[in-house]
Scaffold this active site. Sequence first.
Site, PDB file in Angstrom:
ATOM      1  N   GLU A 184       0.736  -1.182  -0.080  1.00  0.00           N
ATOM      2  CA  GLU A 184       0.077   0.019  -0.093  1.00  0.00           C
ATOM      3  C   GLU A 184       0.856   1.319  -0.136  1.00  0.00           C
ATOM      4  O   GLU A 184       1.719   1.134   0.584  1.00  0.00           O
ATOM      5  CB  GLU A 184      -1.027  -0.109   1.206  1.00  0.00           C
ATOM      6  CG  GLU A 184      -1.828  -1.197   1.546  1.00  0.00           C
ATOM      7  CD  GLU A 184      -2.386  -1.264   2.623  1.00  0.00           C
ATOM      8  OE1 GLU A 184      -2.831  -0.263   3.495  1.00  0.00           O
ATOM      9  OE2 GLU A 184      -2.745  -2.436   3.087  1.00  0.00           O
ATOM     10  N   GLU A 298      -9.720   6.031   3.295  1.00  0.00           N
ATOM     11  CA  GLU A 298      -9.716   5.576   4.500  1.00  0.00           C
ATOM     12  C   GLU A 298      -9.709   6.447   5.751  1.00  0.00           C
ATOM     13  O   GLU A 298      -8.667   7.214   5.801  1.00  0.00           O
ATOM     14  CB  GLU A 298      -8.570   4.196   4.633  1.00  0.00           C
ATOM     15  CG  GLU A 298      -8.863   3.302   5.788  1.00  0.00           C
ATOM     16  CD  GLU A 298      -7.745   2.288   5.962  1.00  0.00           C
ATOM     17  OE1 GLU A 298      -7.835   1.502   6.875  1.00  0.00           O
ATOM     18  OE2 GLU A 298      -6.927   2.185   5.042  1.00  0.00           O
TER      19      GLU A 298
END
Length: 384
Positions: A184, A298
């Site tokens: 990520e 997020e």
Amino acid sequence: MEKYLAEFVRKEDIVRSLKLSSGEVVDCVDIYKQPAMRHPGMAEHVLQLKPSGEPEDRRNKDLEEPLGEVDPTLKSKKDPQFLKQEYMVAREQCPEKSVPVRRLTMDILKNFKTLEEFRRKNPPHLVDGPTSLHQYAHAYRNGDNWGAQSILNVWSPYTERADEFSLSQIWVVRGSGANRETVEAGWQKYRDLYGDYRPRLFIYFTPDNYGDGGCYNLTCDAFVQVNNSVYIGGGFTNISQHPHPSTAWEFALRWQKDGTTGHWWLKYGDTWVGYYPRSLFDSNGLRDLAAKVDFGGEIIDQQPGGRHTKTDMGSGHFPSDGFGYAAYQRQIRYITTSNVWGTHPSLTDSRTDSDCYDISVLNSTGSWERYFYFGGPGYNNHCQ
């Protein structure tokens, strides 16, 4: 914690130390003695400086779906500007054959109960849905791949608590359950982890479904950095502001698997930063390929006072507010296992609770290609 702090970067491995205007200290660590090179499995590892090549470009030949309508707000926009990190505007940077590593202090580590909690993407993924501590607005594509690329628009979202974060990132994923593995990267605002409220460049990986094996940035012996000009974990000099479209600051990120037997490489702008070695992953996960690419936002909702957090995602604006207000990712692509760019991919959009944070996937005939707006303010009359 004290033992980890003493052993994380050894004094004898530091070539030079730099103090940035923010007050944080960057240690320039010998490239061959960085934490990742001290991993027990890296004794015979041969350092690589770049992957074997770029994906083949077949734009306008193999579109997955029609372009559709073009977002009218793009017609009057000014070209976004690529931003720099605070580290790169300093008078000096780390010498060749050394890499910048942020000097950790107990002021940061004391925010976490254990070393595992410091490295983990806390809090754990306990539940799904509107009451989840991790909340998302994202768009994904399932299918075998060798990576993904996007251009991320950078904001400084409000975070209500020091132990909450807000981010925009790319996920590359394979495996399920305990076998899920990811790499990520993106920007993140997280006071407890960085010591301030600035958005910063970050990377993260997990080899065990967000257990104790992964970590942020260079805080464990995993990511091998080979470039001295990009500061992983470092802050940015410019941040997008609304309602000023001319201040749309952004940067490009890519995860690229170097063929079936190569490593997972990170590219920031035009720079190959480094890689997660293939040996970190297993055959059920990312060792040979990925099975999903994902893009979006997020946040952490610690549910202060029993209500939803006021922490922003993106810019704090909903996607419907459009360019100059809402955060975005653009020029979204993936890499096929034949090492060809997949452009204008078909994406499935998803959100935890659209009353809190949302996403809108769109198309462009120009350089924006496939893109989306995302985000929201969190707590409001409909998000409680």
